[in-house]
Structure formats: C-alpha cells, structure tokens
Design a protein around this motif. Sequence first.
Motif, PDB file in Angstrom:
ATOM      1  N   GLU A   1      -8.114 -18.326  -0.838  1.00 40.69           N
ATOM      2  CA  GLU A   1      -7.339 -18.107   0.378  1.00 40.69           C
ATOM      3  C   GLU A   1      -6.098 -17.300   0.016  1.00 40.69           C
ATOM      4  OE1 GLU A   1      -6.514 -20.951   3.995  1.00 40.69           O
ATOM      5  OE2 GLU A   1      -5.092 -21.325   2.373  1.00 40.69           O
ATOM      6  N   ALA A   2      -5.967 -16.133   0.630  1.00 38.17           N
ATOM      7  CA  ALA A   2      -4.850 -15.236   0.326  1.00 38.17           C
ATOM      8  C   ALA A   2      -4.031 -14.990   1.582  1.00 38.17           C
ATOM      9  CB  ALA A   2      -5.379 -13.911  -0.212  1.00 38.17           C
TER      10      ALA A   2
ATOM     11  N   ARG B   1      -5.347   0.828   8.103  1.00 36.45           N
ATOM     12  CA  ARG B   1      -4.460   0.966   6.945  1.00 36.45           C
ATOM     13  C   ARG B   1      -4.789  -0.086   5.883  1.00 36.45           C
ATOM     14  NH1 ARG B   1       0.020  -2.126   5.818  1.00 36.45           N
ATOM     15  NH2 ARG B   1       0.358  -3.837   7.261  1.00 36.45           N
ATOM     16  N   THR B   2      -4.443   0.216   4.649  1.00 33.86           N
ATOM     17  CA  THR B   2      -4.667  -0.706   3.536  1.00 33.86           C
ATOM     18  C   THR B   2      -3.624  -1.812   3.607  1.00 33.86           C
ATOM     19  OG1 THR B   2      -5.522   1.098   2.206  1.00 33.86           O
ATOM     20  CG2 THR B   2      -4.815  -0.861   1.032  1.00 33.86           C
ATOM     21  N   ARG B   3      -4.099  -3.067   3.587  1.00 36.04           N
ATOM     22  CA  ARG B   3      -3.189  -4.208   3.703  1.00 36.04           C
ATOM     23  C   ARG B   3      -3.150  -4.983   2.388  1.00 36.04           C
ATOM     24  NH1 ARG B   3      -5.894  -3.025   8.096  1.00 36.04           N
ATOM     25  NH2 ARG B   3      -4.709  -2.749   9.992  1.00 36.04           N
ATOM     26  N   LYS B   4      -1.965  -5.384   1.998  1.00 34.96           N
ATOM     27  CA  LYS B   4      -1.793  -6.112   0.746  1.00 34.96           C
ATOM     28  C   LYS B   4      -2.124  -7.583   0.960  1.00 34.96           C
ATOM     29  CE  LYS B   4       1.596  -6.852  -2.885  1.00 34.96           C
ATOM     30  NZ  LYS B   4       2.962  -6.567  -3.318  1.00 34.96           N
ATOM     31  N   LEU B   5      -2.846  -8.170  -0.003  1.00 34.63           N
ATOM     32  CA  LEU B   5      -3.160  -9.594   0.017  1.00 34.63           C
ATOM     33  C   LEU B   5      -2.301 -10.306  -1.023  1.00 34.63           C
ATOM     34  CD1 LEU B   5      -7.048  -9.470   0.246  1.00 34.63           C
ATOM     35  CD2 LEU B   5      -5.435  -9.938   2.073  1.00 34.63           C
ATOM     36  N   LEU B   6      -1.865 -11.491  -0.692  1.00 39.14           N
ATOM     37  CA  LEU B   6      -0.965 -12.249  -1.560  1.00 39.14           C
ATOM     38  C   LEU B   6      -1.713 -13.417  -2.197  1.00 39.14           C
ATOM     39  CD1 LEU B   6       1.970 -12.377   0.995  1.00 39.14           C
ATOM     40  CD2 LEU B   6       1.655 -10.729  -0.855  1.00 39.14           C
ATOM     41  N   LEU B   7      -1.697 -13.435  -3.524  1.00 42.04           N
ATOM     42  CA  LEU B   7      -2.388 -14.480  -4.282  1.00 42.04           C
ATOM     43  C   LEU B   7      -1.568 -14.746  -5.542  1.00 42.04           C
ATOM     44  CD1 LEU B   7      -5.145 -15.705  -3.443  1.00 42.04           C
ATOM     45  CD2 LEU B   7      -6.215 -14.277  -5.145  1.00 42.04           C
ATOM     46  N   HIS B   8      -1.679 -15.929  -6.111  1.00 41.12           N
ATOM     47  CA  HIS B   8      -0.950 -16.235  -7.340  1.00 41.12           C
ATOM     48  C   HIS B   8      -1.424 -15.346  -8.477  1.00 41.12           C
ATOM     49  CE1 HIS B   8       1.244 -19.731  -5.898  1.00 41.12           C
ATOM     50  NE2 HIS B   8       0.154 -20.095  -5.256  1.00 41.12           N
TER      51      HIS B   8
END
Length: 159
Positions: free
Chosen positions: A30-31, A85-92
């Motif tokens: 899950e990001a 558009r390219t979207r950034k994903l947030l993950l550890h």
Amino acid sequence: MATSKNTASNTRIAENKKAAFNYFIEERFEAGMVLEGWEVKALRAGKVQLTDGYVVIRNGELFLIGCQITPLRTASTHVTADPTRTRKLLLHKDEIRRLVGKVEQKGFTLVPLNLHWKNGRVKCEIGLAKGKAEHDKRDTIKEREGKREVERAMKSRHR
C-alpha cells in the motif's frame, strides 16, 4: 456519526481488474500518492482509469505511469490539468529497496491493483506480479466459467 465516516474512509475508488487476469500477484503493497487538488476532486467523482497503468522505479522512487485521471469541468481555470501525468508513489525506503531487488529478477513487474481512501488520503495498492502465459489465462477463463455454471445450477435448484 463516527461510524459512517469510518466506513466512507476505506472505500474503493477504482480497481484494475485486468491485473488479476494478466498477472500472478506475488505480494501487495500500500503506497501513498502525491496528487494535485484537481486530481483529488476527480477521484472523489470516480473519474479514474487504472487498466493501462504500471509502476516504475527511478532513482530509488516509485512512479505511477499511465493512470488516467480525467479532470472535472468545474476544475480551476488557472491550472492546466494533465490527465496522464506521472504520479509519485510514497513507500518506505526499505520496501522500495526490496522491490528493486525483486523487479530486477526475471519476469517480475509492478502493477497498480486499486485506488482507495484510507483516513482521508488516497492510497494505491500495488502488486509485485509475474506475467501469466496464454495457457494460464485460458485456465483462468475456464475456472470463471465453471464457477458461473455451478452458481446457475444452484440457483435453478433452489427455485
């Protein structure tokens, strides 16, 4: 009143049904997503398509490419909305490092499985997946049709 908010906070926005058909999902992550304001409004209206999306790793960061969020007509006039558009994903960082190691192995890829709300934020569930061969896809279709036949037989039996 708190219970209605809780059930609304974990709702699905969009699902990538093609992913389960085209890939064997090995692991799920899950990001979080970095979004603009107009994108959040469009997601609330359900104006999103995940089927052509995929996830890439660049410079130790995850990016969602090919996910189409259609802007609402009521979106702000001073913002130029780019639906693909390219979207950034947030993950550890340690999870990203593990994913880099897996994706470099032969046959593994990252695909978006669904978008959902979690505590007022948009989350993207991504899957570490291995591509299915053509005969595996045929097996999936046979299984699905078999289940339908069983359900039809049970339904007609109960009447």
